[in-house]
Design a protein around this motif. Structure first.
Motif, PDB file in Angstrom:
ATOM      1  N   TYR A 179       0.845  -1.213   0.000  1.00  0.00           N
ATOM      2  CA  TYR A 179       0.000   0.000   0.000  1.00  0.00           C
ATOM      3  C   TYR A 179       0.871   1.249   0.000  1.00  0.00           C
ATOM      4  O   TYR A 179       0.649   2.192  -0.754  1.00  0.00           O
ATOM      5  CB  TYR A 179      -0.893   0.031   1.245  1.00  0.00           C
ATOM      6  CG  TYR A 179      -2.225  -0.661   1.131  1.00  0.00           C
ATOM      7  CD1 TYR A 179      -2.308  -1.997   0.748  1.00  0.00           C
ATOM      8  CD2 TYR A 179      -3.404   0.001   1.443  1.00  0.00           C
ATOM      9  CE1 TYR A 179      -3.536  -2.647   0.674  1.00  0.00           C
ATOM     10  CE2 TYR A 179      -4.633  -0.639   1.365  1.00  0.00           C
ATOM     11  CZ  TYR A 179      -4.693  -1.957   0.990  1.00  0.00           C
ATOM     12  OH  TYR A 179      -5.905  -2.580   0.918  1.00  0.00           O
ATOM     13  N   GLY A 180       1.855   1.268   0.904  1.00  0.00           N
ATOM     14  CA  GLY A 180       2.703   2.451   1.046  1.00  0.00           C
ATOM     15  C   GLY A 180       3.540   2.701  -0.201  1.00  0.00           C
ATOM     16  O   GLY A 180       3.671   3.841  -0.663  1.00  0.00           O
ATOM     17  N   MET A 181       4.096   1.616  -0.759  1.00  0.00           N
ATOM     18  CA  MET A 181       4.945   1.773  -1.944  1.00  0.00           C
ATOM     19  C   MET A 181       4.131   2.293  -3.129  1.00  0.00           C
ATOM     20  O   MET A 181       4.560   3.198  -3.849  1.00  0.00           O
ATOM     21  CB  MET A 181       5.610   0.438  -2.296  1.00  0.00           C
ATOM     22  CG  MET A 181       6.700   0.030  -1.323  1.00  0.00           C
ATOM     23  SD  MET A 181       7.350  -1.633  -1.634  1.00  0.00           S
ATOM     24  CE  MET A 181       8.278  -1.361  -3.130  1.00  0.00           C
ATOM     25  N   ALA A 183       1.299   3.944  -3.054  1.00  0.00           N
ATOM     26  CA  ALA A 183       0.842   5.319  -2.825  1.00  0.00           C
ATOM     27  C   ALA A 183       1.974   6.292  -3.130  1.00  0.00           C
ATOM     28  O   ALA A 183       1.772   7.347  -3.748  1.00  0.00           O
ATOM     29  CB  ALA A 183       0.364   5.478  -1.384  1.00  0.00           C
ATOM     30  N   SER A 184       3.186   5.946  -2.731  1.00  0.00           N
ATOM     31  CA  SER A 184       4.331   6.822  -2.943  1.00  0.00           C
ATOM     32  C   SER A 184       4.629   6.977  -4.437  1.00  0.00           C
ATOM     33  O   SER A 184       4.881   8.099  -4.923  1.00  0.00           O
ATOM     34  CB  SER A 184       5.523   6.231  -2.189  1.00  0.00           C
ATOM     35  OG  SER A 184       6.658   6.985  -2.422  1.00  0.00           O
ATOM     36  N   ILE A 185       4.564   5.871  -5.157  1.00  0.00           N
ATOM     37  CA  ILE A 185       4.784   5.952  -6.616  1.00  0.00           C
ATOM     38  C   ILE A 185       3.697   6.828  -7.248  1.00  0.00           C
ATOM     39  O   ILE A 185       3.973   7.709  -8.071  1.00  0.00           O
ATOM     40  CB  ILE A 185       4.794   4.530  -7.234  1.00  0.00           C
ATOM     41  CG1 ILE A 185       6.045   3.773  -6.774  1.00  0.00           C
ATOM     42  CG2 ILE A 185       4.733   4.603  -8.762  1.00  0.00           C
ATOM     43  CD1 ILE A 185       6.053   2.293  -7.142  1.00  0.00           C
ATOM     44  N   GLU A 187       1.893   9.215  -5.879  1.00  0.00           N
ATOM     45  CA  GLU A 187       2.058  10.625  -5.514  1.00  0.00           C
ATOM     46  C   GLU A 187       3.201  11.267  -6.300  1.00  0.00           C
ATOM     47  O   GLU A 187       3.104  12.413  -6.751  1.00  0.00           O
ATOM     48  CB  GLU A 187       2.314  10.752  -4.005  1.00  0.00           C
ATOM     49  CG  GLU A 187       1.065  10.463  -3.183  1.00  0.00           C
ATOM     50  CD  GLU A 187       1.306  10.535  -1.679  1.00  0.00           C
ATOM     51  OE1 GLU A 187       2.377  11.037  -1.267  1.00  0.00           O
ATOM     52  OE2 GLU A 187       0.420  10.089  -0.933  1.00  0.00           O
ATOM     53  N   GLY A 188       4.282  10.522  -6.474  1.00  0.00           N
ATOM     54  CA  GLY A 188       5.412  11.064  -7.232  1.00  0.00           C
ATOM     55  C   GLY A 188       4.992  11.423  -8.650  1.00  0.00           C
ATOM     56  O   GLY A 188       5.293  12.527  -9.136  1.00  0.00           O
ATOM     57  N   ASP A 190       2.055  12.098  -9.612  1.00  0.00           N
ATOM     58  CA  ASP A 190       1.088  13.207  -9.550  1.00  0.00           C
ATOM     59  C   ASP A 190       1.828  14.546  -9.520  1.00  0.00           C
ATOM     60  O   ASP A 190       1.434  15.518 -10.172  1.00  0.00           O
ATOM     61  CB  ASP A 190       0.212  13.044  -8.297  1.00  0.00           C
ATOM     62  CG  ASP A 190      -1.175  13.648  -8.472  1.00  0.00           C
ATOM     63  OD1 ASP A 190      -1.379  14.388  -9.451  1.00  0.00           O
ATOM     64  OD2 ASP A 190      -2.041  13.378  -7.622  1.00  0.00           O
ATOM     65  N   ILE A 214      14.939   3.515  -7.012  1.00  0.00           N
ATOM     66  CA  ILE A 214      13.535   3.106  -6.872  1.00  0.00           C
ATOM     67  C   ILE A 214      13.091   2.133  -7.967  1.00  0.00           C
ATOM     68  O   ILE A 214      11.892   1.922  -8.163  1.00  0.00           O
ATOM     69  CB  ILE A 214      12.600   4.338  -6.813  1.00  0.00           C
ATOM     70  CG1 ILE A 214      12.766   5.217  -8.047  1.00  0.00           C
ATOM     71  CG2 ILE A 214      12.863   5.147  -5.540  1.00  0.00           C
ATOM     72  CD1 ILE A 214      11.726   6.351  -8.106  1.00  0.00           C
ATOM     73  N   VAL A 261       2.714   5.897   7.113  1.00  0.00           N
ATOM     74  CA  VAL A 261       2.687   5.773   5.653  1.00  0.00           C
ATOM     75  C   VAL A 261       1.561   4.825   5.241  1.00  0.00           C
ATOM     76  O   VAL A 261       0.753   5.122   4.345  1.00  0.00           O
ATOM     77  CB  VAL A 261       4.056   5.279   5.131  1.00  0.00           C
ATOM     78  CG1 VAL A 261       3.982   4.943   3.653  1.00  0.00           C
ATOM     79  CG2 VAL A 261       5.131   6.339   5.390  1.00  0.00           C
ATOM     80  N   ALA A 265      -1.868   5.802   3.292  1.00  0.00           N
ATOM     81  CA  ALA A 265      -2.156   5.129   2.020  1.00  0.00           C
ATOM     82  C   ALA A 265      -3.558   4.517   2.061  1.00  0.00           C
ATOM     83  O   ALA A 265      -4.322   4.605   1.099  1.00  0.00           O
ATOM     84  CB  ALA A 265      -1.110   4.047   1.745  1.00  0.00           C
TER      85      ALA A 265
END
Ligand SMILES: O=C(CO)[C@H](O)[C@H](O)COP(=O)(O)O
Length: 298
Positions: A179-181, A183-185, A187-188, A190, A214, A261, A265
């Motif tokens: 979930y965290g990974m 969401a981070s991808i 957001e980046g 975005d 990454i 995080v 997410a």
């Protein structure tokens, strides 16, 4: 080994094909006739009901359950408890909550039936080739099925994790990380999308997949998705959730472990299900009340 496989959906059929390609002999059963037909068309031996499936297996029997977590899995396990005999082994490869698995193990044990909870990762591609498995249960029972995992897993892609429950606990945490990974991808990309430069998302994902810190399978999947739809114009940003992220967060809260995080997410997934929120209306109304700030109307 000859193994009964209950559930021939997206994951189960691929698992059956993986088993067959690696010297195992799966016999499949599914409540949905279309899934049975597809499996048979793909050369997998099938049975039309549970009794017929069990008849085709040598004793002691080994049965892999690959159906949706929750009510469906519990129903299959209860059926198996009623039909299996002492010495048989059940593996649950679904995304079951680990406490449910502990319960399933205890119920089957009343009949002398062994139980292994198998956290299964790698998605549909992993089920088909080079799977990833986290297996909890009696270590002696695990040893009897270790050749199966050796056959269908990626190199170093399976682990005996401890007592019943530990396989699905590990998979739950894996999914929390997922979930965290993701969401981070998301957001980046975005921030890139809204930035001053006109990046090609697929090209960005590709360059990040070649030598960057990454690089990852998730980034490869992002590359594939952007290759097919450069700005993902054809899909909505609605992020459903099956439950594993929430279980991870609930568990972390019980333990007073800070997992911001994963929490955020999960909440962003919930937020994505609504076009508007009452929270937003209340905040907008309050700003308007105290400061005369503008509100937007339907
Ligand atoms: O186990 C998985 C991948 O590792 C599944 O795809 C999982 O069910 C996805 O969870 P969610 O629907 O909550 O995103």
């Amino acid at each position: 080994m000859k193994i009964g496989l209950i559930g021939l959906g997206k994951m189960g059929l691929n698992l059956a094909l993986n088993m067959r390609d690696h010297g195992q002999v799966p016999v499949g059963f599914d409540l949905a006739p279309t899934n049975l037909k597809t499996a048979a068309t793909n050369g997998i031996a099938t049975a039309n009901d549970l009794a017929a499936l069990l008849d085709q297996l040598p004793t002691p029997r080994t049965i892999w359950v690959m159906v949706p977590a929750g009510a469906a899995t519990t129903s299959v396990i209860n059926d198996l408890a009623a039909h299996l005999t002492s010495g048989d082994t059940v593996l649950d490869g679904g995304n079951s909550f680990y406490k449910d698995s502990v319960h399933h193990g205890a119920e089957l044990a009343k009949h002398g039936v062994h139980f292994l909870d198998v956290g299964t990762s790698g998605g549909q591609a992993g089920a088909r080739h080079n799977g990833n498995f986290m297996v909890g249960g009696d270590p002696a029972v695990f040893k009897t099925v270790a050749p199966l995992f050796q056959a269908i897993a990626a190199p170093d892609g399976y682990l005996y994790t401890g007592p019943v429950g530990s396989g699905h606990y590990l998979k739950m945490v894996h999914n929390g990380i997922e979930y965290g990974m993701m969401a981070s991808i998301g957001e980046g990309f975005d921030v890139l999308q809204h930035g001053p430069y006109d990046y090609d998302n697929a090209a960005v994902a590709k360059v990040w997949n070649n030598g960057s810190v990454i690089r990852s399978w998730l980034m490869e999947l992002a590359e594939d998705a952007f290759d097919g739809d450069a700005n993902l114009d054809t899909i909505k940003g609605v992020m459903h959730a099956s439950g594993e992220g929430r279980w991870t967060l609930d568990t972390a809260l019980d333990q007073q472990v800070a997992t911001p995080v994963i929490a955020m997410a999960l909440m962003m997934r919930y937020r994505s299900l609504s076009d508007d929120t009452f929270t937003g209306k209340v905040v907008a109304a309050l700003r308007n009340e105290f400061g005369g700030h503008a509100v937007e109307h339907e």
